[in-house]
Design an enzyme around this catalytic site. Structure first.
Site, PDB file in Angstrom:
ATOM      1  N   GLN A   1      43.659  43.568  52.606  1.00  0.00           N
ATOM      2  CA  GLN A   1      42.665  44.614  52.362  1.00  0.00           C
ATOM      3  C   GLN A   1      41.417  43.941  51.797  1.00  0.00           C
ATOM      4  OE1 GLN A   1      43.349  47.406  49.006  1.00  0.00           O
ATOM      5  NE2 GLN A   1      42.916  49.029  50.472  1.00  0.00           N
TER       6      GLN A   1
ATOM      7  N   HIS B   1      49.968  45.383  50.890  1.00  0.00           N
ATOM      8  CA  HIS B   1      48.748  44.608  51.140  1.00  0.00           C
ATOM      9  C   HIS B   1      48.403  43.721  49.962  1.00  0.00           C
ATOM     10  CE1 HIS B   1      47.018  48.397  49.351  1.00  0.00           C
ATOM     11  NE2 HIS B   1      46.181  47.564  48.753  1.00  0.00           N
TER      12      HIS B   1
ATOM     13  N   GLU C   1      49.420  47.465  42.572  1.00  0.00           N
ATOM     14  CA  GLU C   1      49.280  48.798  43.161  1.00  0.00           C
ATOM     15  C   GLU C   1      50.613  49.188  43.797  1.00  0.00           C
ATOM     16  OE1 GLU C   1      46.042  48.878  45.999  1.00  0.00           O
ATOM     17  OE2 GLU C   1      46.809  50.690  46.969  1.00  0.00           O
TER      18      GLU C   1
ATOM     19  N   HIS D   1      44.087  42.308  43.781  1.00  0.00           N
ATOM     20  CA  HIS D   1      45.340  42.989  43.443  1.00  0.00           C
ATOM     21  C   HIS D   1      46.378  42.752  44.526  1.00  0.00           C
ATOM     22  CE1 HIS D   1      43.239  46.168  45.854  1.00  0.00           C
ATOM     23  NE2 HIS D   1      44.469  46.494  46.258  1.00  0.00           N
TER      24      HIS D   1
ATOM     25  N   GLU E   1      36.121  49.191  52.685  1.00  0.00           N
ATOM     26  CA  GLU E   1      37.263  48.304  52.896  1.00  0.00           C
ATOM     27  C   GLU E   1      37.620  48.154  54.356  1.00  0.00           C
ATOM     28  OE1 GLU E   1      40.715  51.123  51.455  1.00  0.00           O
ATOM     29  OE2 GLU E   1      40.975  50.273  53.432  1.00  0.00           O
TER      30      GLU E   1
HETATM   31  C1  V0V Z   1      40.498  43.586  35.198  1.00  0.00           C
HETATM   32  N1  V0V Z   1      41.329  42.695  34.639  1.00  0.00           N
HETATM   33  C2  V0V Z   1      42.074  42.163  35.598  1.00  0.00           C
HETATM   34  C3  V0V Z   1      41.673  42.786  36.797  1.00  0.00           C
HETATM   35  N2  V0V Z   1      40.681  43.669  36.509  1.00  0.00           N
HETATM   36  N3  V0V Z   1      43.057  41.254  35.566  1.00  0.00           N
HETATM   37  C4  V0V Z   1      43.640  40.923  36.740  1.00  0.00           C
HETATM   38  N4  V0V Z   1      43.284  41.475  37.936  1.00  0.00           N
HETATM   39  C5  V0V Z   1      42.303  42.398  38.007  1.00  0.00           C
HETATM   40  N5  V0V Z   1      41.964  42.914  39.181  1.00  0.00           N
HETATM   41  C6  V0V Z   1      41.385  42.311  33.223  1.00  0.00           C
HETATM   42  C7  V0V Z   1      40.020  41.861  32.728  1.00  0.00           C
HETATM   43  O1  V0V Z   1      39.825  40.484  32.970  1.00  0.00           O
HETATM   44  C8  V0V Z   1      40.107  42.168  31.255  1.00  0.00           C
HETATM   45  O2  V0V Z   1      40.825  41.157  30.601  1.00  0.00           O
HETATM   46  C9  V0V Z   1      40.934  43.439  31.220  1.00  0.00           C
HETATM   47  O3  V0V Z   1      41.694  43.454  32.445  1.00  0.00           O
HETATM   48  C10 V0V Z   1      40.081  44.690  31.155  1.00  0.00           C
HETATM   49  O4  V0V Z   1      39.167  44.622  32.248  1.00  0.00           O
HETATM   50  P1  V0V Z   1      37.692  45.175  32.254  1.00  0.00           P
HETATM   51  O5  V0V Z   1      36.872  44.226  33.040  1.00  0.00           O
HETATM   52  O6  V0V Z   1      37.244  45.532  30.871  1.00  0.00           O
HETATM   53  O7  V0V Z   1      37.809  46.452  33.141  1.00  0.00           O
HETATM   54  P2  V0V Z   1      38.415  47.874  32.847  1.00  0.00           P
HETATM   55  O8  V0V Z   1      39.372  47.844  31.692  1.00  0.00           O
HETATM   56  O9  V0V Z   1      37.283  48.855  32.813  1.00  0.00           O
HETATM   57  O10 V0V Z   1      39.209  48.086  34.209  1.00  0.00           O
HETATM   58  C11 V0V Z   1      40.332  47.344  34.568  1.00  0.00           C
HETATM   59  C12 V0V Z   1      41.277  48.260  35.363  1.00  0.00           C
HETATM   60  C13 V0V Z   1      40.443  48.797  36.543  1.00  0.00           C
HETATM   61  C14 V0V Z   1      42.456  47.432  35.840  1.00  0.00           C
HETATM   62  C15 V0V Z   1      41.751  49.395  34.466  1.00  0.00           C
HETATM   63  O11 V0V Z   1      39.993  47.700  37.365  1.00  0.00           O
HETATM   64  C16 V0V Z   1      41.180  49.771  37.395  1.00  0.00           C
HETATM   65  O12 V0V Z   1      41.260  50.978  37.072  1.00  0.00           O
HETATM   66  N6  V0V Z   1      41.732  49.332  38.543  1.00  0.00           N
HETATM   67  C17 V0V Z   1      42.458  50.217  39.450  1.00  0.00           C
HETATM   68  C18 V0V Z   1      41.577  50.741  40.562  1.00  0.00           C
HETATM   69  C19 V0V Z   1      41.064  49.649  41.450  1.00  0.00           C
HETATM   70  O13 V0V Z   1      41.178  48.465  41.198  1.00  0.00           O
HETATM   71  N7  V0V Z   1      40.449  50.095  42.611  1.00  0.00           N
HETATM   72  C20 V0V Z   1      39.879  49.167  43.579  1.00  0.00           C
HETATM   73  C21 V0V Z   1      40.818  48.943  44.718  1.00  0.00           C
HETATM   74  P3  V0V Z   1      40.257  40.433  29.286  1.00  0.00           P
HETATM   75  O14 V0V Z   1      38.944  39.876  29.665  1.00  0.00           O
HETATM   76  O15 V0V Z   1      40.161  41.562  28.276  1.00  0.00           O
HETATM   77  O16 V0V Z   1      41.300  39.437  28.937  1.00  0.00           O
HETATM   78  S1  V0V Z   1      40.986  50.440  45.684  1.00  0.00           S
HETATM   79  C22 V0V Z   1      42.377  50.208  46.694  1.00  0.00           C
HETATM   80  O17 V0V Z   1      43.109  49.175  46.488  1.00  0.00           O
HETATM   81  C23 V0V Z   1      42.627  51.164  47.666  1.00  0.00           C
HETATM   82  C24 V0V Z   1      41.708  52.290  47.939  1.00  0.00           C
HETATM   83  C25 V0V Z   1      43.863  51.077  48.505  1.00  0.00           C
HETATM   84  O18 V0V Z   1      44.623  50.147  48.385  1.00  0.00           O
HETATM   85  O19 V0V Z   1      44.071  51.993  49.356  1.00  0.00           O
HETATM   86 CO    CO Z   2      44.651  48.269  47.477  1.00  0.00          CO
END
Ligand code: V0V
Ligand code: CO
Length: 146
Positions: A60, A7, A134, A84, A43
């Site tokens: 998604q 996705h 992912e 993502h 979602e």
């Molecule tokens: C953050 N950054 C990104 C980003 N999110 N870059 C590209 N794409 C993204 N989506 C960058 C952000 O601009 C910062 O860069 C740096 O990473 C640190 O971000 P932050 O804002 O300080 O945030 P953090 O570090 O607290 O969290 C970032 C992470 C977090 C990636 C660790 O979003 C995470 O754990 N994501 C995984 C879970 C998730 O996304 N769940 C939602 C979808 P600079 O400014 O320092 O350069 S759930 C899903 O998909 C499901 C249920 C499914 O598919 O079934």
């Molecule tokens: Co997802």
């Protein structure tokens, strides 16, 4: 082995309005919807096509359930858009371990619960040229699904 795009995750402020845009503009219907409290999202999965390995590809659409969630923080900073991409694999555990061995940060020690009973993990966007990535293994289908 990663075998398909499972996705593309798209962050939005208003899930119902965004679903309606995709329906009215492209004719895509909601295949499944759920709330994932652990991830802080509401979602909707829009199925785009079946794939040759028995899986499927989806859009998604993601609305945050709380401001301090991953999607909530991202939306506050960037506004709506692609959040993502997700690759499908039959074995997320092995693929995540192999990718971790290459020096890419895998965010979870063990895959967590994803959409439709899938198992998911994420790779850090800073290790993936700016793309939050992912990995997904779909839930095994029930025997009577075949
Ligand atoms: C953050 N950054 C990104 C980003 N999110 N870059 C590209 N794409 C993204 N989506 C960058 C952000 O601009 C910062 O860069 C740096 O990473 C640190 O971000 P932050 O804002 O300080 O945030 P953090 O570090 O607290 O969290 C970032 C992470 C977090 C990636 C660790 O979003 C995470 O754990 N994501 C995984 C879970 C998730 O996304 N769940 C939602 C979808 P600079 O400014 O320092 O350069 S759930 C899903 O998909 C499901 C249920 C499914 O598919 O079934
Ligand atoms: Co997802």
């Amino acid at each position: 082995m990663l075998t398909r795009i499972d996705h593309i995750g798209i962050a939005c402020f208003d899930l119902d309005r965004t679903v309606e845009f995709y329906r009215a503009t492209y004719g895509f219907e909601v295949f499944h919807s759920e709330v994932n409290e652990e991830q802080g999202v509401r979602e909707a999965m829009l199925k785009i096509n079946e794939t040759s390995d028995g899986g499927a590809s989806y859009l998604q659409l993601l609305e945050p359930t709380r401001e301090d969630s991953a999607v909530g923080k991202w939306l506050a900073k960037n506004g709506e858009g692609v959040h993502h991409i997700a690759f499908g694999t039959a074995d997320v555990d092995t693929d995540a371990a192999d990718i971790r061995d290459k020096g890419v940060r895998v965010l979870y020690d063990e895959p967590r619960k994803g959409s439709m009973g899938s198992r998911i993990t994420f790779l850090h966007p800073k290790d993936c040229h700016g793309v939050l990535t992912e990995l997904v293994t779909a839930a095994p289908s029930a025997p009577d699904d075949h």
